[in-house]
Design a protein around this motif. Structure first.
Motif, PDB file in Angstrom:
ATOM      1  N   VAL A 196      -1.853  -1.249  17.044  1.00 21.68           N
ATOM      2  CA  VAL A 196      -0.548  -0.606  17.254  1.00 21.68           C
ATOM      3  C   VAL A 196      -0.317   0.507  16.225  1.00 21.68           C
ATOM      4  CG1 VAL A 196       1.944  -0.945  17.302  1.00 21.68           C
ATOM      5  CG2 VAL A 196       0.456  -2.586  18.431  1.00 21.68           C
ATOM      6  N   PRO A 197      -0.437   0.215  14.910  1.00 17.15           N
ATOM      7  CA  PRO A 197      -0.230   1.317  13.950  1.00 17.15           C
ATOM      8  C   PRO A 197      -1.265   2.427  14.112  1.00 17.15           C
ATOM      9  CG  PRO A 197      -0.234  -0.801  12.820  1.00 17.15           C
ATOM     10  CD  PRO A 197      -0.680  -1.054  14.211  1.00 17.15           C
ATOM     11  N   SER A 242      -6.830  -3.175   5.657  1.00 17.52           N
ATOM     12  CA  SER A 242      -6.577  -3.684   4.307  1.00 17.52           C
ATOM     13  C   SER A 242      -5.119  -4.073   4.152  1.00 17.52           C
ATOM     14  CB  SER A 242      -6.912  -2.631   3.261  1.00 17.52           C
ATOM     15  OG  SER A 242      -8.266  -2.334   3.296  1.00 17.52           O
ATOM     16  N   ALA A 243      -4.227  -3.209   4.647  1.00 17.64           N
ATOM     17  CA  ALA A 243      -2.803  -3.488   4.491  1.00 17.64           C
ATOM     18  C   ALA A 243      -2.424  -4.776   5.217  1.00 17.64           C
ATOM     19  CB  ALA A 243      -1.983  -2.318   5.023  1.00 17.64           C
ATOM     20  N   GLN A 244      -2.969  -4.974   6.417  1.00 22.98           N
ATOM     21  CA  GLN A 244      -2.621  -6.199   7.151  1.00 22.98           C
ATOM     22  C   GLN A 244      -3.291  -7.420   6.526  1.00 22.98           C
ATOM     23  OE1 GLN A 244      -0.202  -5.426   8.509  1.00 22.98           O
ATOM     24  NE2 GLN A 244      -0.302  -4.185  10.349  1.00 22.98           N
ATOM     25  N   LYS A 245      -4.487  -7.238   5.974  1.00 22.98           N
ATOM     26  CA  LYS A 245      -5.124  -8.355   5.271  1.00 22.98           C
ATOM     27  C   LYS A 245      -4.267  -8.767   4.092  1.00 22.98           C
ATOM     28  CE  LYS A 245     -10.049  -7.539   5.965  1.00 22.98           C
ATOM     29  NZ  LYS A 245     -11.148  -6.892   5.218  1.00 22.98           N
ATOM     30  N   ALA A 246      -3.672  -7.773   3.417  1.00 22.15           N
ATOM     31  CA  ALA A 246      -2.816  -8.078   2.273  1.00 22.15           C
ATOM     32  C   ALA A 246      -1.603  -8.885   2.718  1.00 22.15           C
ATOM     33  CB  ALA A 246      -2.365  -6.796   1.583  1.00 22.15           C
ATOM     34  N   ARG A 247      -1.256  -8.780   4.009  1.00 21.02           N
ATOM     35  CA  ARG A 247      -0.149  -9.583   4.514  1.00 21.02           C
ATOM     36  C   ARG A 247      -0.663 -10.875   5.148  1.00 21.02           C
ATOM     37  NH1 ARG A 247       4.565  -6.889   7.532  1.00 21.02           N
ATOM     38  NH2 ARG A 247       3.192  -5.737   8.905  1.00 21.02           N
ATOM     39  N   GLY A 248      -1.920 -11.179   4.897  1.00 20.69           N
ATOM     40  CA  GLY A 248      -2.455 -12.461   5.341  1.00 20.69           C
ATOM     41  C   GLY A 248      -3.100 -12.441   6.707  1.00 20.69           C
ATOM     42  N   ALA A 249      -3.274 -11.260   7.319  1.00 16.43           N
ATOM     43  CA  ALA A 249      -3.954 -11.208   8.613  1.00 16.43           C
ATOM     44  C   ALA A 249      -5.397 -11.637   8.421  1.00 16.43           C
ATOM     45  CB  ALA A 249      -3.895  -9.801   9.181  1.00 16.43           C
ATOM     46  N   ASP A 250      -5.937 -12.328   9.423  1.00 17.21           N
ATOM     47  CA  ASP A 250      -7.290 -12.863   9.310  1.00 17.21           C
ATOM     48  C   ASP A 250      -8.096 -12.345  10.495  1.00 17.21           C
ATOM     49  OD1 ASP A 250      -9.527 -14.270   8.913  1.00 17.21           O
ATOM     50  OD2 ASP A 250      -8.631 -16.260   9.146  1.00 17.21           O
ATOM     51  N   ARG A 276       0.823  10.574  16.425  1.00 18.92           N
ATOM     52  CA  ARG A 276       1.537  11.426  15.481  1.00 18.92           C
ATOM     53  C   ARG A 276       0.646  12.599  15.062  1.00 18.92           C
ATOM     54  NH1 ARG A 276       1.798   8.333  11.263  1.00 18.92           N
ATOM     55  NH2 ARG A 276       0.316   9.619  10.167  1.00 18.92           N
ATOM     56  N   VAL A 323      -0.119   4.581  17.010  1.00 16.28           N
ATOM     57  CA  VAL A 323       1.070   5.333  16.590  1.00 16.28           C
ATOM     58  C   VAL A 323       0.638   6.518  15.739  1.00 16.28           C
ATOM     59  CG1 VAL A 323       3.133   5.248  15.162  1.00 16.28           C
ATOM     60  CG2 VAL A 323       2.636   3.375  16.737  1.00 16.28           C
ATOM     61  N   PHE A 339       0.822  -1.207   0.000  1.00 14.25           N
ATOM     62  CA  PHE A 339       0.000   0.000   0.000  1.00 14.25           C
ATOM     63  C   PHE A 339       0.859   1.260   0.000  1.00 14.25           C
ATOM     64  CE2 PHE A 339      -3.343  -2.840   1.066  1.00 14.25           C
ATOM     65  CZ  PHE A 339      -4.483  -2.191   0.661  1.00 14.25           C
ATOM     66  N   ILE A 366      -5.413   0.502   7.372  1.00 14.26           N
ATOM     67  CA  ILE A 366      -4.471  -0.398   8.037  1.00 14.26           C
ATOM     68  C   ILE A 366      -4.991  -1.832   7.971  1.00 14.26           C
ATOM     69  CG2 ILE A 366      -3.372  -0.968  10.229  1.00 14.26           C
ATOM     70  CD1 ILE A 366      -3.515   2.037  10.904  1.00 14.26           C
ATOM     71  N   PRO A 404      -2.147  -6.110  15.203  1.00 14.96           N
ATOM     72  CA  PRO A 404      -1.517  -5.462  14.042  1.00 14.96           C
ATOM     73  C   PRO A 404      -2.289  -4.245  13.528  1.00 14.96           C
ATOM     74  CG  PRO A 404      -1.683  -7.827  13.707  1.00 14.96           C
ATOM     75  CD  PRO A 404      -2.467  -7.515  14.934  1.00 14.96           C
ATOM     76  N   PHE A 463       4.112  -2.873  13.050  1.00 11.57           N
ATOM     77  CA  PHE A 463       3.554  -2.942  14.406  1.00 11.57           C
ATOM     78  C   PHE A 463       4.362  -3.812  15.353  1.00 11.57           C
ATOM     79  CE2 PHE A 463       1.865  -7.247  14.592  1.00 11.57           C
ATOM     80  CZ  PHE A 463       1.950  -7.614  13.265  1.00 11.57           C
TER      81      PHE A 463
END
Lengths: 291, 266
Positions: free
Chosen positions: B205-206, B179-187, B213, B209, A95, B177, B202, A103
């Motif tokens: 935490v972001p 979507s991004a973690q799903k793209a890394r296989g998060a379920d 910020r 952060v 992305f 976020i 996952p 994280f």
């Protein structure tokens, strides 16, 4: 370069409508068909809001099309839940500003997140993490650091390594250079190319910089208002520079210079898009102009 | 999915209700709520309900939306209704095992249900016709006298408006976020409740952060524009009572007073 000509990724008549049936209804992607062959290096270009980001989120099943199909190696990724999940791993999606998804407590653990979700064994995960961290230029000592103590450019590398380590068949990157300084851009550019050479992965990167597209891609797809406007080699696309400009898109600087030269009456070919081509053409003209 | 969560959903418009001063609306609402709870008997409630119906018609907010706002309290309404029917002592109508239904029970239950429905419908109408910013402005002015007691009213109002302003931003961020973690296989959708809770790490935490910020950047931007709290600060849009507030206030007070008076007399 020799390439296998099979299509890894195919999109058939894909349309996507946001919030259908409400006053906010918006057709973001409109009847798009296209396919990517194994090992191709494709640049996807378009304005903000041209539907690029929506389109690429269909490739790994994050978004389901309103109509149309997405095929990976000939199989519809929405035919079953298992296929959709398999698509997540077959197509790696980076992305925009991927560093905002970090994280874990250490760089190592963060890069390992994807491979771990794939259910790989420990040795394989370890190999992939170390190998891909090396590709993006992260030293061994950085692996145990917290990703939050790194600089912005370093964080971007960690995030890239996280997707690289999943070793997908197709890698899609959404503006991988956005927000980096020129040196950082050049680095990312190099990592992607190195990874491409090493694995022969199909790469599709979204950008609105024509310069990067001209330098990197073997094929360029231009999107406008949810549709594909042009699809071809950089020569083919940039030979239609005038059309690109009329569509409100940019063309590489050299191309613009040559367009102006032609307008002023010089018999130049405006399909140039790199400095080397431009220099060669000018040299040839100088030689020929002796008469 | 997350976009379905709506908070302080404001529908812009030009009805007299939209044009009213937020302070007037808040005061009228408070008076109305007092009336609902003081009232007793069929006719007073009919008057209260008719008053609200008239105001809803005046606001040109679709009655469907008002009904939608009542959906979340359906469970509470049923729960209070059943408890009141079963546990109010009085003239017995029906009895089975330890349960008995009394005439008084039915009466209390109905009263409670009407109270809750009117309460929720009237407060929803306020948030439908008043922008969150106007609402916080109104609150700040109404609570102004507390400043004399060193209550940081302005700071509270500022925090509230910033929080409201950032809810949509953070929802959007969460979706990105995820979507991004799903793209890394998060379920996120399978496994038991503990697995699901763990799967959110996952995302959280972001998200934190980035929230910190943003807070940092916003604080910096505010200081750059010399923000130093409420002392001596002037406003672009000063709140001013107008004729619509006068008439609205008088009519509402009249209706509520009539309802209260009737329930005392009858």
């Amino acid at each position: 370069m020799e390439h296998d000509t099979t299509n890894v990724l195919t999109v058939e008549h894909l349309s996507h409508v946001y919030s259908p049936g409400t006053p906010f209804e918006k057709k973001a992607v409109d009847d798009v068909s296209f396919s990517a062959r194994k090992g191709e290096f494709i640049g996807l270009i378009g304005h903000t809001g041209s539907g690029k980001s929506t389109l690429i989120q269909h490739f790994n099943g994050l978004l389901a099309p309103t109509s149309g199909r997405v095929l990976i190696n000939g199989e519809d990724i929405f035919q079953s839940k298992e296929m959709t999940r398999a698509a997540r791993f077959a197509v790696g999606l980076v992305f925009q500003y991927p560093e905002y998804q970090l994280f874990e407590e250490t760089v190592y653990a963060d890069v390992a997140f994807g491979p771990k979700n794939m259910g790989l064994d420990k040795e394989e995960i370890d190999r992939r993490v170390r190998e891909n961290c090396r590709i993006v230029g992260l030293s061994e000592s950085a692996l145990d650091k917290s990703p939050f103590e790194l600089s912005g450019g370093q964080k971007r590398r960690v995030a890239l390594a996280g997707i690289f380590a999943m070793e997908p068949e197709v890698m899609v990157l959404d503006e991988p250079m956005a927000g980096l300084d020129p040196a950082g851009c050049a680095d990312v550019f190099r990592f992607i190319q190195e990874y491409h050479e090493k694995h022969g992965t199909t790469i599709l990167f979204v950008t609105h910089s024509m310069e990067y597209a001209a330098q990197m891609a073997q094929r360029i797809v231009v999107m406008q208002r949810g549709r594909i406007l042009m699809d071809g080699t950089p020569e083919q696309v940039f030979s239609r520079a005038q059309e690109l400009l009329e569509a409100g898109l940019d063309v590489p600087q050299v191309t613009r210079v040559f367009l102006e030269l032609k307008r002023r009456g010089l018999p130049v070919d405006t399909g140039v898009y790199t400095m080397e081509q431009a220099a060669a053409q000018l040299r040839a003209m100088k030689g020929g102009a002796v008469c | 999915m997350l976009k379905d969560i709506t908070l302080g959903q404001y529908f812009p418009g030009t009805s007299p209700l939209h044009r009213m001063d937020p302070r007037a609306k808040l005061l009228i609402l408070i008076f109305y709520i007092v009336a609902i709870f003081v009232c007793n008997g069929l006719i007073p409630y009919a008057i209260c309900a008719a008053g609200l119906a008239a105001v809803i018609a005046l606001s040109r907010i679709s009655p469907k939306l008002i009904l939608k706002s009542l959906k979340p309290v359906v469970f509470i309404v049923i729960f209070t209704g059943v408890l009141n029917v079963l546990y109010t002592p009085g003239q017995e109508l029906w009895r089975w095992w330890i349960f008995k239904i009394t005439l008084e029970g039915i009466y209390t239950a109905l009263t409670m249900i009407v109270r809750i429905l009117l309460l929720v419908a009237s407060t929803s109408l306020l948030t439908y016709t008043t922008s969150p910013m106007a609402l916080t402005d109104g609150l700040e002015r109404l609570l102004g006298p507390l400043k004399k007691l060193h209550v940081p009213v302005h700071e509270f109002a500022m925090m509230m408006s910033i929080a409201l302003r950032f809810i949509p931003t953070l929802i959007e961020e969460t979706e990105k976020i995820m979507s991004a973690q799903k793209a890394r296989g998060a379920d996120f959708d399978s496994g038991n409740i503990f697995r699901r809770a763990k799967a959110l790490v996952p995302v959280l935490v972001p998200l934190f952060v980035s929230a910190f910020r943003r807070a940092d950047e916003l604080a910096c931007a505010m200081e750059c524009r010399l923000y130093h709290g409420g002392v001596g600060r002037t406003r672009l849009h000063t709140l001013r009572y107008g004729r619509v507030d006068l008439w609205g206030g008088l009519l509402s007070v009249a209706v509520c007073a009539a309802a209260i008076a009737l329930s005392r007399l009858l």
